[in-house]
Design a protein around this motif. Structure first.
Motif, PDB file in Angstrom:
ATOM      1  N   ILE A 201       0.840  -1.195   0.000  1.00 18.16           N
ATOM      2  CA  ILE A 201       0.000   0.000   0.000  1.00 18.16           C
ATOM      3  C   ILE A 201       0.876   1.247   0.000  1.00 18.16           C
ATOM      4  N   THR A 202       1.958   1.202   0.781  1.00 16.34           N
ATOM      5  CA  THR A 202       2.886   2.332   0.794  1.00 16.34           C
ATOM      6  C   THR A 202       3.392   2.634  -0.606  1.00 16.34           C
ATOM      7  N   ILE A 203       3.881   1.588  -1.256  1.00 13.19           N
ATOM      8  CA  ILE A 203       4.452   1.783  -2.593  1.00 13.19           C
ATOM      9  C   ILE A 203       3.391   2.310  -3.549  1.00 13.19           C
ATOM     10  N   CYS A 204       2.219   1.691  -3.514  1.00 18.21           N
ATOM     11  CA  CYS A 204       1.173   2.068  -4.464  1.00 18.21           C
ATOM     12  C   CYS A 204       0.696   3.501  -4.240  1.00 18.21           C
ATOM     13  N   LEU A 205       0.506   3.868  -2.980  1.00 22.05           N
ATOM     14  CA  LEU A 205       0.080   5.239  -2.706  1.00 22.05           C
ATOM     15  C   LEU A 205       1.132   6.219  -3.204  1.00 22.05           C
ATOM     16  N   PHE A 206       2.376   5.891  -2.935  1.00 19.95           N
ATOM     17  CA  PHE A 206       3.473   6.750  -3.358  1.00 19.95           C
ATOM     18  C   PHE A 206       3.499   6.906  -4.876  1.00 19.95           C
ATOM     19  N   LEU A 207       3.374   5.768  -5.566  1.00 20.51           N
ATOM     20  CA  LEU A 207       3.435   5.808  -7.033  1.00 20.51           C
ATOM     21  C   LEU A 207       2.259   6.573  -7.631  1.00 20.51           C
ATOM     22  N   THR A 208       1.059   6.295  -7.123  1.00 16.88           N
ATOM     23  CA  THR A 208      -0.105   6.968  -7.711  1.00 16.88           C
ATOM     24  C   THR A 208      -0.079   8.459  -7.392  1.00 16.88           C
ATOM     25  N   LEU A 209       0.315   8.769  -6.156  1.00 16.52           N
ATOM     26  CA  LEU A 209       0.349  10.174  -5.770  1.00 16.52           C
ATOM     27  C   LEU A 209       1.310  10.954  -6.662  1.00 16.52           C
ATOM     28  N   SER A 210       2.527  10.457  -6.786  1.00 12.09           N
ATOM     29  CA  SER A 210       3.507  11.251  -7.538  1.00 12.09           C
ATOM     30  C   SER A 210       3.179  11.262  -9.016  1.00 12.09           C
ATOM     31  N   SER A 211       2.702  10.117  -9.562  1.00  9.59           N
ATOM     32  CA  SER A 211       2.467  10.161 -11.006  1.00  9.59           C
ATOM     33  C   SER A 211       1.220  10.954 -11.356  1.00  9.59           C
ATOM     34  N   SER A 212       0.197  10.961 -10.496  1.00  7.67           N
ATOM     35  CA  SER A 212      -0.940  11.812 -10.877  1.00  7.67           C
ATOM     36  C   SER A 212      -0.627  13.286 -10.625  1.00  7.67           C
ATOM     37  N   LYS A 255       8.111  28.550 -11.190  1.00 12.80           N
ATOM     38  CA  LYS A 255       6.997  27.644 -10.926  1.00 12.80           C
ATOM     39  C   LYS A 255       7.500  26.210 -10.800  1.00 12.80           C
ATOM     40  N   ALA A 256       8.423  25.849 -11.689  1.00 11.88           N
ATOM     41  CA  ALA A 256       8.944  24.484 -11.674  1.00 11.88           C
ATOM     42  C   ALA A 256       9.629  24.189 -10.344  1.00 11.88           C
ATOM     43  N   MET A 257      10.318  25.193  -9.784  1.00  8.12           N
ATOM     44  CA  MET A 257      11.001  25.010  -8.501  1.00  8.12           C
ATOM     45  C   MET A 257       9.983  24.797  -7.380  1.00  8.12           C
ATOM     46  N   VAL A 258       8.954  25.629  -7.378  1.00  2.91           N
ATOM     47  CA  VAL A 258       7.912  25.495  -6.365  1.00  2.91           C
ATOM     48  C   VAL A 258       7.269  24.113  -6.466  1.00  2.91           C
ATOM     49  N   PHE A 259       7.026  23.719  -7.698  1.00  2.00           N
ATOM     50  CA  PHE A 259       6.410  22.423  -7.968  1.00  2.00           C
ATOM     51  C   PHE A 259       7.276  21.286  -7.435  1.00  2.00           C
ATOM     52  N   PHE A 260       8.580  21.404  -7.671  1.00  2.24           N
ATOM     53  CA  PHE A 260       9.514  20.386  -7.189  1.00  2.24           C
ATOM     54  C   PHE A 260       9.435  20.263  -5.667  1.00  2.24           C
ATOM     55  N   LEU A 261       9.472  21.402  -4.992  1.00  3.47           N
ATOM     56  CA  LEU A 261       9.416  21.386  -3.528  1.00  3.47           C
ATOM     57  C   LEU A 261       8.131  20.729  -3.044  1.00  3.47           C
ATOM     58  N   LEU A 262       7.029  21.066  -3.714  1.00  5.34           N
ATOM     59  CA  LEU A 262       5.733  20.511  -3.334  1.00  5.34           C
ATOM     60  C   LEU A 262       5.691  19.001  -3.485  1.00  5.34           C
ATOM     61  N   VAL A 263       6.097  18.533  -4.673  1.00  3.52           N
ATOM     62  CA  VAL A 263       6.026  17.098  -4.945  1.00  3.52           C
ATOM     63  C   VAL A 263       6.924  16.339  -3.985  1.00  3.52           C
ATOM     64  N   SER A 264       8.148  16.827  -3.790  1.00  4.19           N
ATOM     65  CA  SER A 264       9.048  16.081  -2.916  1.00  4.19           C
ATOM     66  C   SER A 264       8.564  16.146  -1.470  1.00  4.19           C
ATOM     67  N   GLY A 265       8.047  17.289  -1.051  1.00  2.05           N
ATOM     68  CA  GLY A 265       7.531  17.418   0.312  1.00  2.05           C
ATOM     69  C   GLY A 265       6.372  16.475   0.558  1.00  2.05           C
ATOM     70  N   LEU A 266       5.428  16.468  -0.385  1.00  2.00           N
ATOM     71  CA  LEU A 266       4.251  15.603  -0.265  1.00  2.00           C
ATOM     72  C   LEU A 266       4.649  14.140  -0.208  1.00  2.00           C
ATOM     73  N   ALA A 267       5.513  13.762  -1.124  1.00  2.00           N
ATOM     74  CA  ALA A 267       5.908  12.363  -1.203  1.00  2.00           C
ATOM     75  C   ALA A 267       6.619  11.948   0.084  1.00  2.00           C
ATOM     76  N   PHE A 268       7.427  12.847   0.623  1.00  2.00           N
ATOM     77  CA  PHE A 268       8.171  12.556   1.849  1.00  2.00           C
ATOM     78  C   PHE A 268       7.213  12.342   3.021  1.00  2.00           C
ATOM     79  N   LEU A 269       6.263  13.249   3.176  1.00  2.00           N
ATOM     80  CA  LEU A 269       5.280  13.143   4.255  1.00  2.00           C
ATOM     81  C   LEU A 269       4.495  11.843   4.158  1.00  2.00           C
TER      82      LEU A 269
END
Lengths: 281, 448
Positions: A201-212, A255-269
């Protein structure tokens, strides 16, 4: 032994470090620098400080609204994809006839690229909507439903494979013990199976979250933001800023930088939160 | 163990080699880098139209054969020219010859564009005002002119004129919006009799396919607004002729082959196919469309029946209006390239417009209507729509509609306008809201 290995550390890790630097670290640092600049080509930039970041958040840039839309699509897609994938995986690990055939069928959509999928679904959805004298881009809600449908169709197969692997690793004696203790099917699922497949579930949530969250190709092909940029996701918004407009390349980069921070932050949490749920076998 | 390892090694080596070859060979024409030409320079042209790639490659090979100067032509994928150029220009091996799309592109690339005012090809221009000038430098020279209007099928028109109560006797009588509306309304009413699905081919509003409306049609009101103010560019517009735009757009939507609500699902190729199959009598497009029409399987439009007329939107005095002739294709030479490469690029363009082989390639292989004095009246492309454009250009009774859309602020502006038009077409937006989008987006995007 350890000493000589340490001496050779660079020989062993060097190629990876170089590859990582070329493919990731250097472009990232250049990108970070460029987000504070005004430029046309990446080799010729002038420093402007935080202007780009300030502009990136102005309503005209539609960055925040695209972020909102992306969050909505991601939330729904993560939920539905994992729910369906788990259900399908659960069914296909029962002793049914032709499970292998169905597993292959469900996995197949994953082999098709996003652009092709986007155009295919566009045609399919338009063919349905034409019955009602309307089209996919007449209303943002059609685009939203289309994106969620597409994401589900594309990702369920892959997640299903991961869940199947997880479900097959649930020890039979645990299920048996639960049955002897008088647990019904639902209780077994809830208190034995799900805790045991938590790593999947961890892996799947991580994969779906980041790819969507990072979805670009399907968004481009399906609606390209229409109507009126209401279905424009963040990645598409950034690309449009960078390539369809004049003199705002730096804003796109910011924008791309902000986006990067967001995606990595979310995925980390998300990773940290689900890690805690995992049970050691 | 040993042999299998060796095989593995060989396979890996081959894979690595083919990878390297793949990278190095991407897009190059195979012109060898060692044999530089007489001047020592070489040409790298980043081309714009994918459909002309093969023709350009042949021209390049021919030039290299004749002069020894290596010419490399790389073509950007459809609709990606600006981003490809941005990437390519950042390389050390940057294009020496590239193209800009007019003043807006010129503003982006002015630091990279050489002053071309002393070149032979600039001085051979029939109309020097067509070149892009910035800060006193000539930074872009047009190499082709194109024209667009309403393309019609003469066979269907003749059939209509023969019906009882026809509102006109020949296409020549259609020289105002009012007449165009009268005729097409009547044709739409008689569509079954004429064997068509609608007068105008589908108004293609599919994302990415709306350029006929957000660019070409939008050029007309802007042309008149500029003319009223006697300027060639404006930081803010009032969209003064928006009512005229609306009425022609409405005409396209109502006298059409399809329900306006379905327009967002139609692409330009769909419209051209309808026209080619004789399902529609008219379609707004330019001379480049002949290829599209001729290539449709089951095409019923013959060469002598495809004609073009001006787009009338209902402005006073438009009886004298011609089709819109102009260009958005300008050669620029990279000012950051070495001098030898710059000279080689200039020589290459000069060769294109002066030598027999170059001229023949321009006109016959690339199908260009050249804007240079070095071409005689007989050296013009043979396709029927290009002939129509040349005829209109020679008609001094009519005034030309300049391609002012080259001053439109950005692609993003066009996309916003197209989105609003789409929503108007399907009935989700009021016209006043479309006008508001046009005006505010124009001003905002002009600021950059």
């Amino acid at each position: 032994m350890i000493k000589s290995l340490r001496r050779l550390a660079l020989v062993f890790t060097g190629p990876t470090i170089i590859a990582f630097a070329i493919a990731f670290a250097v472009p990232f640092l250049v990108g970070l620098y460029l987000s504070f600049c005004e430029f046309t080509t990446v080799t010729n930039a002038t420093w402007v400080g935080f202007d780009n970041y300030v502009r990136a958040f102005s309503p005209r840039e539609r960055f925040l609204s695209s972020l909102g839309f992306t969050a909505l699509v991601t939330a729904i897609a993560v939920l539905t994809v994992n729910l369906f994938a788990f259900t399908v995986a659960y069914l296909l690990t029962r002793k049914l006839r032709g499970t292998n055939f169905f597993r292959t069928v469900f996995f197949m959509p994953n082999l098709i690229g996003g652009i092709v999928l986007g155009y295919t679904w566009q045609t399919i959805i338009n063919a349905v909507l034409v019955q009602y004298q309307t089209t996919l881009i007449s209303d943002a809600k059609y685009g939203f439903i289309g994106l969620v449908l597409l994401l589900n169709w594309q990702m369920i197969g892959y997640m299903m494979i991961i869940y199947i692997a997880g479900l097959q690793n649930v020890p039979g004696e645990l299920i048996e013990a639960a049955a002897i203790d008088g647990a019904d099917k639902w209780q077994t699922l809830r208190h034995v199976t799900i805790p045991m497949v938590m790593p999947s579930i961890t892996i799947c949530l991580f994969l779906t979250l980041s790819s969507s969250f990072k979805l670009f190709d399907a968004n481009l092909a399906l609606t390209n933001g229409a109507p009126m940029r209401q279905t424009e996701m963040v990645a598409l918004n950034i690309v449009n800023t960078f390539f369809t407009r004049v003199g705002v390349e730096g804003v796109g980069q910011a924008k791309a930088m902000v986006f990067f921070l967001l995606v990595s932050g979310l995925a980390f949490l998300q990773l940290r939160a689900t890690r805690r749920q995992e049970v050691e076998q | 163990m040993k042999p299998s390892k060796r095989i593995l090694g060989a396979v890996a080596a081959v894979a690595a080699l083919s990878l390297m070859a793949g990278c190095g060979g991407g897009g190059s024409t195979g012109s060898s880098d060692e044999s530089s030409g007489a001047s020592g320079g070489q040409v790298y042209y980043l081309s714009f139209k994918p459909e002309q790639d093969a023709a350009w490659q042949a021209v390049a090979a021919q030039y290299t054969e004749q002069t020894g100067t290596p010419v490399r032509i790389v073509t950007a994928a459809q609709g990606t020219y600006e981003q490809t150029l941005k990437a390519e220009m950042a390389k050390s091996d940057a294009p020496t010859l590239f193209q800009i799309n007019g003043p807006v592109g010129g503003a982006v690339w002015k630091d990279y564009a050489l002053d071309l005012s002393d070149t032979d090809f600039y001085n051979a221009l029939l109309d020097k005002s067509m070149a892009v000038e910035m800060d006193g430098n000539v930074i872009g020279v047009p190499y082709v002119v194109e024209g667009y209007g309403i393309i019609y099928n003469q066979a269907i028109m003749d059939k209509y004129f023969a019906t009882s109560g026809a509102k006109a006797a020949s296409v020549d009588e259609i020289n105002t919006f009012a007449k165009l509306k009268e005729v097409t309304d009547d044709m739409q009413a008689k569509k079954d009799e004429l064997g068509i699905k609608g007068v105008f081919a589908a108004t293609s509003m599919k994302p990415g396919d709306a350029w006929r409306w957000d660019t070409h049609l939008a050029n007309l009101p802007i042309f008149y607004e500029y003319r009223d103010n006697n300027v060639t560019d404006m930081a803010e517009v009032s969209f003064k002729y928006n009512k005229e735009y609306q009425q022609i757009f409405d005409l396209y939507l109502t006298n059409s082959t399809i329900d306006p609500k379905l327009t967002p699902s139609k692409a330009v190729t769909d419209s051209m196919a309808e026209f080619a199959l004789g399902e529609a009598a008219m379609v707004q497009n330019g001379n480049w469309a002949w290829g599209q029409v001729a290539d449709v399987a089951g095409n019923t439009v013959t060469e002598e029946n495809i004609k073009m007329m001006p787009i009338y939107i209902g402005v006073d005095g438009e009886e004298k209006q011609s089709i819109a002739v102009g260009t958005e294709n300008f050669f620029s030479v990279n000012s950051k390239a070495s001098e030898a490469d710059q000279q080689a690029s200039i020589d290459f363009v000069n060769w294109l417009i002066t030598s027999d082989a170059g001229k023949s390639a321009m006109v016959n292989d690339l199908g260009f209507i050249p804007p240079f004095s070095t071409f005689s009246a007989t050296e013009q492309p043979a396709d029927p729509l290009a002939k129509q454009v040349v005829a209109y250009m020679g008609n001094t009774d009519l005034y030309n509609v300049a391609w002012n859309f080259t001053t439109f602020p950005s692609k993003d502006f066009k996309n916003s306008f197209a989105d609003a038009l789409t929503q108007y077409a399907v009935g989700n937006l009021e016209w006043s809201q479309v006008v508001e989008v046009f005006v505010t987006e124009w001003a905002a995007e002009k600021q950059g």
